[in-house]
Scaffold this active site. Structure first.
Site, PDB file in Angstrom:
ATOM      1  CG  HIS A   1      20.116  57.234 -25.124  1.00 57.75           C
ATOM      2  ND1 HIS A   1      20.805  57.822 -24.017  1.00 57.75           N
ATOM      3  CD2 HIS A   1      20.562  56.068 -25.357  1.00 57.75           C
ATOM      4  CE1 HIS A   1      21.542  56.715 -23.340  1.00 57.75           C
ATOM      5  NE2 HIS A   1      21.298  55.565 -24.156  1.00 57.75           N
TER       6      HIS A   1
ATOM      7  CB  SER B   1      21.126  53.278 -21.645  1.00 51.30           C
ATOM      8  OG  SER B   1      22.059  53.465 -22.553  1.00 51.30           O
TER       9      SER B   1
ATOM     10  CG  ASP C   1      21.086  61.016 -22.549  1.00 50.51           C
ATOM     11  OD1 ASP C   1      19.842  60.805 -23.205  1.00 50.51           O
ATOM     12  OD2 ASP C   1      21.807  60.077 -22.284  1.00 50.51           O
TER      13      ASP C   1
ATOM     14  N   GLY D   1      22.675  48.332 -22.512  1.00 52.72           N
ATOM     15  CA  GLY D   1      21.479  47.905 -21.757  1.00 52.72           C
ATOM     16  C   GLY D   1      21.599  48.681 -20.313  1.00 52.72           C
TER      17      GLY D   1
ATOM     18  CB  SER E   1      24.712  59.269 -21.644  1.00 56.34           C
ATOM     19  OG  SER E   1      24.080  60.140 -20.751  1.00 56.34           O
TER      20      SER E   1
END
Length: 340
Positions: free
Chosen positions: A198, A301, A225, A299, A316
């Site tokens: 993402h 991720s 992801d 942040g 994720s």
């Protein structure tokens, strides 16, 4: 659940494995408390993997309780086999295959954001989580879908909203967002950066730390992801920014104690609470996620989850009470990668 290779197993083999993994070389410095726990936990995982494979359809898989493996069995013969291997046995009603079948049927339920489901081996159930941000219609749709499965399914209601943690955040960034580097990887001899899909869905070029001008090579989200970026500044180290080397990838286990790193919240620890989760974020469903109690935020991720030298997954997102990661083993396999 992940298919496992079949191994012949004996109590003697388990004892030999434990001895081989737990004995420090002569003259070696004593292990710290955390390192000793990690070593014992990984020994328990290796033993339990073998005994569960030997049980086949008579197993309900296993989980970890304070680093020790508890193996779910369906009958007394299975329990005897587990105890002979030096592990704890627990009688349960549902096999792994049966719970996996229920979970896969629930996967056909679509358009239900702010919900998640997956197998909790510690309770021998498929656990369906409905967040307070879900609409009443979504909550009713999911609840109705579970009614036919009896006690093989449990519904939990949690306060909060599931979010993909992309925003302000040892960071990699472009003009649209900020994320965290997960793992330094290679395809052949070419170095790459692995992060969340993402994040890479935003496109553009990325920079941060010793990286500048990284371009998106692969981007998969929703469904998976995973995201892959070039590393134009050369090969990076195969380690976490704490200095912890990452030498292998492994599947997470319920109850496993893990560490994590993120550019917003930094380091921390947690415990795996679920595996093979289908998580319905607002952008769509992410499959095969594993849930943890680790604290993360926007942040973080793409940041790594790991257990000692084993890489487990990339972040994720989640809610105030749970953080979801996508499994590293799947990312490496999908993109034909190895760890740096």
């Amino acid at each position: 659940m992940t298919a496992r290779k079949k191994f012949a197993f004996t109590a003697f083999a388990a004892g030999a494995l434990a001895c081989a993994l737990c004995t420090a070389p002569a003259g070696a410095a004593p292990l710290s408390g955390e390192a000793a726990f990690a070593l014992a936990q990984n020994t328990a995982i290796a033993q339990a993997d073998q005994v569960v494979a030997s049980l086949g359809d008579a197993s309900g898989d296993y989980y970890l309780d304070n680093g020790k493996a508890v193996v779910n069995v369906l009958d007394d013969a299975g329990a005897q086999k587990v105890r002979a291997a030096g592990l704890t046995a627990k009688k349960v009603r549902h096999s792994s295959a049966a719970l996996t079948g229920v979970k896969e049927k629930l996967d056909s339920v679509r358009d239900v954001p702010q919900t998640a489901w997956g197998i909790d081996t510690s309770t021998n159930q498929v656990v369906v989580t409905v967040y307070s941000a879900a609409t009443p219609a979504t909550a009713e749709k999911v609840t109705t879908a579970t009614k036919q499965y009896g006690d093989s399914v449990r519904i939990e209601h949690r306060t909060g909203k599931l979010e993909l943690y992309i925003a302000d955040g040892d960071a990699i960034q472009n003009s649209q967002g900020r994320c965290s580097l997960g793992f330094n990887v290679k395809r052949g001899s070419t170095p790459y950066l692995l992060t969340a899909g993402h994040c890479t869905n935003l496109g553009g070029t990325w920079s941060g730390g010793d990286v500048s001008g990284a371009r998106v090579v692969e981007s998969d989200c929703p469904g998976a992801d995973s995201g892959l970026l070039t590393r134009p500044n050369g090969t990076g180290p195969g380690r976490i920014n704490t200095g912890q080397a990452i030498t292998s990838a492994a599947a997470p286990k319920v109850g496993e104690r893990i560490s994590k790193q993120g550019s917003t919240t930094g380091g921390g620890t947690g415990q795996v609470t679920s595996v093979d989760q289908s998580v319905n974020f607002d952008v769509g469903v992410l499959n095969h996620e594993f849930g943890t109690t680790a604290h993360t935020d926007h942040g973080d991720s793409g940041g790594p989850a790991y257990d000692g030298s084993k890489g487990l997954g990339t972040l994720s997102g989640g809610s105030p009470s749970v953080s979801y990661f996508y499994p590293l083993t799947r990312e490496l396999s999908a993109y034909g990668l190895t760890l740096a």
